[in-house]
Design a protein around this motif. Structure first.
Motif, PDB file in Angstrom:
ATOM      1  N   PRO A 141       0.841  -1.198   0.000  1.00  0.00           N
ATOM      2  CA  PRO A 141       0.000   0.000   0.000  1.00  0.00           C
ATOM      3  C   PRO A 141       0.877   1.251   0.000  1.00  0.00           C
ATOM      4  O   PRO A 141       1.939   1.269   0.605  1.00  0.00           O
ATOM      5  CB  PRO A 141      -0.796  -0.112   1.295  1.00  0.00           C
ATOM      6  CG  PRO A 141      -0.330  -1.311   1.998  1.00  0.00           C
ATOM      7  CD  PRO A 141       0.690  -2.004   1.181  1.00  0.00           C
ATOM      8  N   SER A 142       0.410   2.288  -0.689  1.00  0.00           N
ATOM      9  CA  SER A 142       1.190   3.523  -0.763  1.00  0.00           C
ATOM     10  C   SER A 142       0.582   4.646   0.074  1.00  0.00           C
ATOM     11  O   SER A 142       1.172   5.703   0.188  1.00  0.00           O
ATOM     12  CB  SER A 142       1.300   3.971  -2.222  1.00  0.00           C
ATOM     13  OG  SER A 142       0.015   4.175  -2.758  1.00  0.00           O
TER      14      SER A 142
ATOM     15  N   SER B 167      -5.247   3.357  -0.183  1.00  0.00           N
ATOM     16  CA  SER B 167      -4.842   2.130  -0.862  1.00  0.00           C
ATOM     17  C   SER B 167      -4.608   1.001   0.141  1.00  0.00           C
ATOM     18  O   SER B 167      -4.794  -0.170  -0.185  1.00  0.00           O
ATOM     19  CB  SER B 167      -3.586   2.360  -1.699  1.00  0.00           C
ATOM     20  OG  SER B 167      -2.463   2.601  -0.874  1.00  0.00           O
TER      21      SER B 167
ATOM     22  N   LYS C  19      -5.592  -2.851  -0.247  1.00  0.00           N
ATOM     23  CA  LYS C  19      -4.446  -3.724  -0.494  1.00  0.00           C
ATOM     24  C   LYS C  19      -4.054  -4.572   0.701  1.00  0.00           C
ATOM     25  O   LYS C  19      -3.267  -5.499   0.551  1.00  0.00           O
ATOM     26  CB  LYS C  19      -3.249  -2.886  -0.952  1.00  0.00           C
ATOM     27  CG  LYS C  19      -3.467  -2.283  -2.323  1.00  0.00           C
ATOM     28  CD  LYS C  19      -2.258  -1.510  -2.772  1.00  0.00           C
ATOM     29  CE  LYS C  19      -2.478  -0.931  -4.152  1.00  0.00           C
ATOM     30  NZ  LYS C  19      -1.292  -0.193  -4.603  1.00  0.00           N
TER      31      LYS C  19
END
Length: 181
Positions: free
Chosen positions: A68-69, A73, A77
């Motif tokens: 995940p960023s 997200s 994720k």
């Protein structure tokens, strides 16, 4: 620290901002913790703050191939099902780049209990691997690409590579089936 007098003999504490911060940072207070800690008293009768036992369920960290960023997200994720699908997509692309194209599809049957949930991996329309979600979790606990490598071994052992035309045809039919569902 003490506030209004209700009865002449009883004073109630009033939490100021400083008092509230002390209460939030005090590990001995009787409230749910922010981490995975469960606080249980030894005895409900005459229990004091120092008689509580902290129980923590330790779980192994999962190594995710699709990191995940950010916060949004991470919500999507951090799902094990997403990571399994992502690993299969990466495997399909890897096999295509090696000149051994195969159309891969993973089906995850999730139930209310993870121990009863299962997954099935299809290569070129035929079943090549099947397992429990708990087993997939163990693969992600061991390493980032452990699940993908396991699927790759099963795919190579039980299916043949397709020609470019067959590969494009099966990819198109998979996309049509996904829209129909």
């Amino acid at each position: 620290m003490y506030g209004k007098v209700i009865n002449r003999n009883v004073k109630l504490p009033v939490l100021s901002r400083v008092g509230l911060e002390d209460w939030l940072n005090d590990p001995d207070t009787n409230r749910p913790q922010r981490s995975s800690t469960v606080v249980l008293p030894i005895s409900m009768k005459g229990a004091r703050m120092n008689e509580y036992i902290n129980l923590r369920a330790e779980s192994k960290p999962l190594h995710f191939p699709d990191e995940p960023s950010g916060f949004v997200s991470a919500m999507a994720k951090r799902s094990l099902a997403h990571q399994m699908r992502f690993s299969v997509e990466v495997l399909e692309e890897k096999l295509k780049n090696q000149g051994e194209p195969r159309v891969l599809q993973i089906k995850i049957d999730e139930s209310s209990c993870e121990c009863q949930s299962s997954w099935s991996l299809y290569a070129n329309g035929s079943l090549v691997a099947h397992g429990s979600v708990a087993f997939a979790r163990q693969c992600f606990e061991q390493g980032k690409w452990e699940f993908r490598d396991l699927c790759e071994a099963a795919v190579i052992a039980s299916s043949e590579a397709l020609s470019d035309d067959e590969f494009r045809l099966l990819c198109a039919s998979r996309a049509i089936a996904a829209v129909a569902v």
